[in-house]
Design an enzyme around this catalytic site. Structure first.
Site, PDB file in Angstrom:
ATOM      1  N   LYS A  52      67.119 -39.206   8.875  1.00 28.98           N
ATOM      2  CA  LYS A  52      67.397 -39.536   7.475  1.00 28.98           C
ATOM      3  C   LYS A  52      68.406 -40.667   7.469  1.00 28.98           C
ATOM      4  O   LYS A  52      69.312 -40.682   8.308  1.00 28.98           O
ATOM      5  CB  LYS A  52      67.980 -38.316   6.748  1.00 28.98           C
ATOM      6  CG  LYS A  52      66.992 -37.154   6.681  1.00 28.98           C
ATOM      7  CD  LYS A  52      67.618 -35.901   6.137  1.00 28.98           C
ATOM      8  CE  LYS A  52      66.633 -34.754   6.271  1.00 28.98           C
ATOM      9  NZ  LYS A  52      67.245 -33.435   6.324  1.00 28.98           N
ATOM     10  N   HIS A  92      72.576 -23.019   4.863  1.00 31.58           N
ATOM     11  CA  HIS A  92      71.918 -24.311   5.092  1.00 31.58           C
ATOM     12  C   HIS A  92      70.558 -23.996   5.707  1.00 31.58           C
ATOM     13  O   HIS A  92      70.480 -23.587   6.867  1.00 31.58           O
ATOM     14  CB  HIS A  92      72.758 -25.173   6.045  1.00 31.58           C
ATOM     15  CG  HIS A  92      72.071 -26.441   6.422  1.00 31.58           C
ATOM     16  ND1 HIS A  92      72.224 -27.610   5.714  1.00 31.58           N
ATOM     17  CD2 HIS A  92      71.189 -26.717   7.411  1.00 31.58           C
ATOM     18  CE1 HIS A  92      71.473 -28.553   6.257  1.00 31.58           C
ATOM     19  NE2 HIS A  92      70.821 -28.035   7.295  1.00 31.58           N
ATOM     20  N   LEU A  93      69.507 -24.168   4.929  1.00 32.43           N
ATOM     21  CA  LEU A  93      68.177 -23.722   5.378  1.00 32.43           C
ATOM     22  C   LEU A  93      67.189 -24.886   5.349  1.00 32.43           C
ATOM     23  O   LEU A  93      66.692 -25.265   4.290  1.00 32.43           O
ATOM     24  CB  LEU A  93      67.682 -22.581   4.470  1.00 32.43           C
ATOM     25  CG  LEU A  93      68.650 -21.404   4.268  1.00 32.43           C
ATOM     26  CD1 LEU A  93      68.103 -20.407   3.250  1.00 32.43           C
ATOM     27  CD2 LEU A  93      68.924 -20.694   5.596  1.00 32.43           C
ATOM     28  N   GLY A 121      66.437 -26.586  10.887  1.00 30.82           N
ATOM     29  CA  GLY A 121      67.520 -25.804  11.491  1.00 30.82           C
ATOM     30  C   GLY A 121      68.201 -25.028  10.376  1.00 30.82           C
ATOM     31  O   GLY A 121      68.317 -25.537   9.262  1.00 30.82           O
ATOM     32  N   ARG A 163      62.805 -22.612  16.020  1.00 32.81           N
ATOM     33  CA  ARG A 163      63.755 -21.932  16.914  1.00 32.81           C
ATOM     34  C   ARG A 163      63.810 -20.445  16.584  1.00 32.81           C
ATOM     35  O   ARG A 163      63.790 -20.066  15.414  1.00 32.81           O
ATOM     36  CB  ARG A 163      65.160 -22.527  16.755  1.00 32.81           C
ATOM     37  CG  ARG A 163      65.329 -23.874  17.388  1.00 32.81           C
ATOM     38  CD  ARG A 163      66.669 -24.512  17.045  1.00 32.81           C
ATOM     39  NE  ARG A 163      66.501 -25.641  16.144  1.00 32.81           N
ATOM     40  CZ  ARG A 163      67.483 -26.299  15.557  1.00 32.81           C
ATOM     41  NH1 ARG A 163      68.732 -25.947  15.768  1.00 32.81           N
ATOM     42  NH2 ARG A 163      67.232 -27.312  14.764  1.00 32.81           N
ATOM     43  N   GLY A 184      66.626 -27.914   2.314  1.00 33.85           N
ATOM     44  CA  GLY A 184      65.293 -27.965   1.665  1.00 33.85           C
ATOM     45  C   GLY A 184      64.805 -26.602   1.208  1.00 33.85           C
ATOM     46  O   GLY A 184      64.365 -26.428   0.072  1.00 33.85           O
ATOM     47  N   ILE A 185      64.909 -25.590   2.068  1.00 32.42           N
ATOM     48  CA  ILE A 185      64.375 -24.269   1.726  1.00 32.42           C
ATOM     49  C   ILE A 185      65.281 -23.567   0.707  1.00 32.42           C
ATOM     50  O   ILE A 185      64.818 -23.013  -0.291  1.00 32.42           O
ATOM     51  CB  ILE A 185      64.200 -23.391   2.989  1.00 32.42           C
ATOM     52  CG1 ILE A 185      63.365 -24.126   4.035  1.00 32.42           C
ATOM     53  CG2 ILE A 185      63.570 -22.050   2.639  1.00 32.42           C
ATOM     54  CD1 ILE A 185      63.208 -23.405   5.365  1.00 32.42           C
ATOM     55  N   GLY A 186      66.592 -23.626   0.931  1.00 33.43           N
ATOM     56  CA  GLY A 186      67.526 -22.960   0.017  1.00 33.43           C
ATOM     57  C   GLY A 186      67.465 -23.519  -1.388  1.00 33.43           C
ATOM     58  O   GLY A 186      67.498 -22.777  -2.377  1.00 33.43           O
ATOM     59  N   GLU A 187      67.362 -24.854  -1.473  1.00 33.92           N
ATOM     60  CA  GLU A 187      67.364 -25.495  -2.789  1.00 33.92           C
ATOM     61  C   GLU A 187      66.065 -25.306  -3.538  1.00 33.92           C
ATOM     62  O   GLU A 187      66.048 -25.234  -4.761  1.00 33.92           O
ATOM     63  CB  GLU A 187      67.534 -27.024  -2.628  1.00 33.92           C
ATOM     64  CG  GLU A 187      68.858 -27.447  -2.098  1.00 33.92           C
ATOM     65  CD  GLU A 187      68.774 -28.818  -1.425  1.00 33.92           C
ATOM     66  OE1 GLU A 187      67.932 -29.643  -1.834  1.00 33.92           O
ATOM     67  OE2 GLU A 187      69.546 -29.051  -0.488  1.00 33.92           O
ATOM     68  N   GLU A 216      74.369 -34.248   2.998  1.00 37.27           N
ATOM     69  CA  GLU A 216      75.107 -34.488   4.250  1.00 37.27           C
ATOM     70  C   GLU A 216      75.524 -35.959   4.352  1.00 37.27           C
ATOM     71  O   GLU A 216      76.584 -36.272   4.888  1.00 37.27           O
ATOM     72  CB  GLU A 216      74.243 -34.112   5.460  1.00 37.27           C
ATOM     73  CG  GLU A 216      74.128 -32.603   5.688  1.00 37.27           C
ATOM     74  CD  GLU A 216      73.142 -32.270   6.811  1.00 37.27           C
ATOM     75  OE1 GLU A 216      71.962 -32.667   6.698  1.00 37.27           O
ATOM     76  OE2 GLU A 216      73.548 -31.630   7.787  1.00 37.27           O
TER      77      GLU A 216
END
Ligand SMILES: Nc1ncnc2c1ncn2[C@@H]1O[C@H](COP(=O)(O)OP(=O)(O)O)[C@@H](O)[C@H]1O
Ligand SMILES: CC(=O)OP(=O)(O)O
Ligand SMILES: [Mg+2]
Length: 405
Positions: free
Chosen positions: A15, A214-215, A218, A247, A334-337, A387
């Site tokens: 990014k 933080h999802l 990673g 992971r 991305g996933i959390g939001e 970030e």
């Protein structure tokens, strides 16, 4: 006002952003993004995605580009930025995210030979990441030799962990001989979330205690007391903790020698399996992308999502206990939001802590929003993580501090 160019190499992407900082900003969230883009799926047909700088994760444009690896992706990014009229002399500095900074680095640092050497020495503990940062720094040294280059470390925010959290319960002498301890990662993201929460609710950071999530590809959780990290799920390396995209996260360590023996594999082969072919990809098969998994209706995809959400829920429960009197659970990445199903799955188990999810608010997938009911004793927030803004902010603070000392 100053512009900074920041690079964030993830396990799955590069990014990059041009960030406009204000002179005396106190929070990362006060800066604005002028350009925000990502290169994913490195190869001859990599994808360049350009996002709307004013709306989190809103795609403005996408095209296929040739970027076989991190170095080529960085080269491409710099050429592309030139086409967007971003010139070297408009940049106050560049910054690169480094995942592992060990115990030495507690904040953003100007790049020197010693810093490069330290990043390289820690490569073994963050094999998916530190090498990428060095590759980006190499390209920057060649292409923008006159622009000061800085690095920011994921590990810095977690330097406040107490010893009962960072020490592993293994033989002390052996651990200390090799510096084996929990470091924790995604610190830029966890710090951004707690500071953004403090800023939004108008409380001093020292009065804010939360659990942050933080999802993305990673994943990690952090327990934050009075603005300071007191525990986090990733450990010596970014393999520990939550189930992730590819992971495994935490498993019984005895599985490693057992698999080596049964599959007649080397330790490197088993570590590759745990890093690259496990997590949601390993359970569902085909993809690690939750947006794709949500649309699939096979049992393997559903199981992967259920396992993921169950494990996040367990971590939140543990960290609510670690914090004691948390005010909120902050869902970022991305996933959390973006994933109402995940927030619902996690919050379902938190009723006993007084968390009441508001189903209508939870359906929102845009921007920073409280998704718990007004009466909820413990709040839940969807919180876009920036970030890149955090990196630029931390570098600016370090430049100011150096100027004042
Ligand atoms: N709107 C979204 N944009 C990007 N990623 C999303 C979104 N919603 C969910 N995700 C999840 O986040 C992952 C992307 O993470 P990414 O930012 O590429 O991670 P990393 O920084 O670890 O490389 C996807 O695989 C997907 O599972
Ligand atoms: C530390 C880590 O796993 O980073 P990312 O999620 O960006 O791959
Ligand atoms: Mg990331």
């Amino acid at each position: 006002m100053a512009d900074a160019l920041v690079f964030n190499p993830g396990s799955n992407s590069l990014k990059f952003e041009v960030v406009r900082l204000t002179d005396n900003q106190r929070f990362a969230g006060e800066a604005t993004k002028r350009i925000t883009a990502a290169i994913e799926e490195f190869g001859d047909e990599a994808t360049l995605s350009v996002f709307d700088p004013s709306r989190p994760r809103q795609l403005a444009h996408s095209e296929k580009v040739k970027a076989p690896d991190m170095k080529a992706a960085t080269d491409f990014a710099l050429r592309w930025l030139k086409d967007q009229k971003v010139s070297a002399d408009s940049l106050a500095f560049t910054a690169v995210r480094v995942v592992h900074g060990g115990v030495k680095y507690d904040g953003a640092t100007r790049v020197t030979d010693e810093v490069l050497h330290d990043i390289e020495a820690l490569e073994e503990l963050a094999p998916l990441h530190n090498e990428s940062s060095l590759q980006i720094l190499g390209v920057l040294a060649q292409r923008l030799p006159d622009t000061p280059a800085y690095v920011t470390f994921d590990t810095a925010f977690h330097r406040t962990l107490p010893e009962e959290a960072w020490r592993y319960p293994i033989e002390r002498e052996a651990a200390d001989r090799h510096g084996i301890r929990k470091f924790g990662f995604h610190g830029l993201s966890h710090r951004f979330m707690v500071e953004q929460y403090a800023r939004t609710v108008g409380k001093p950071l020292g009065e804010v205690s939360v659990v942050t999530l933080h999802l993305e590809s990673g994943c990690s959780a952090s327990a934050i007391v009075k603005g300071r990290s007191v525990d986090t799920t990733m450990g010596l390396t970014p393999l520990e903790g939550l189930m992730m995209g590819s992971r495994s996260g935490s498993i019984d360590p005895a599985i490693i020698p057992y698999l080596m023996h049964k599959e007649k594999q080397t330790v490197e082969e088993v570590m590759k399996l745990l890093n690259k072919r496990s997590g949601m990809l390993g359970i569902a098969g085909g993809t690690l992308d939750t947006r794709v998994l949500e649309k699939r209706d096979d049992e393997a995809a559903r199981l992967a999502l259920r396992m993921f959400s169950y494990r996040v829920r367990l971590a939140v429960g543990a960290y609510l206990a670690a914090v004691g009197d948390a005010q909120a659970v902050l869902f970022g990445g991305g996933i959390g939001e973006d994933s109402p199903w995940l927030r619902a799955g996690v919050c379902e188990g938190l009723r006993g802590w007084g968390l009441e999810l508001d189903p209508a608010l939870n359906r929102s997938t845009e921007g920073q929003v409280v998704v718990s009911t007004p009466a909820s004793r413990l709040q839940a927030w969807a919180m876009p993580v920036e970030e890149g803004l955090q990196m630029a902010h931390e570098c600016q603070l370090s430049i100011k501090n150096a100027g004042n000392s």
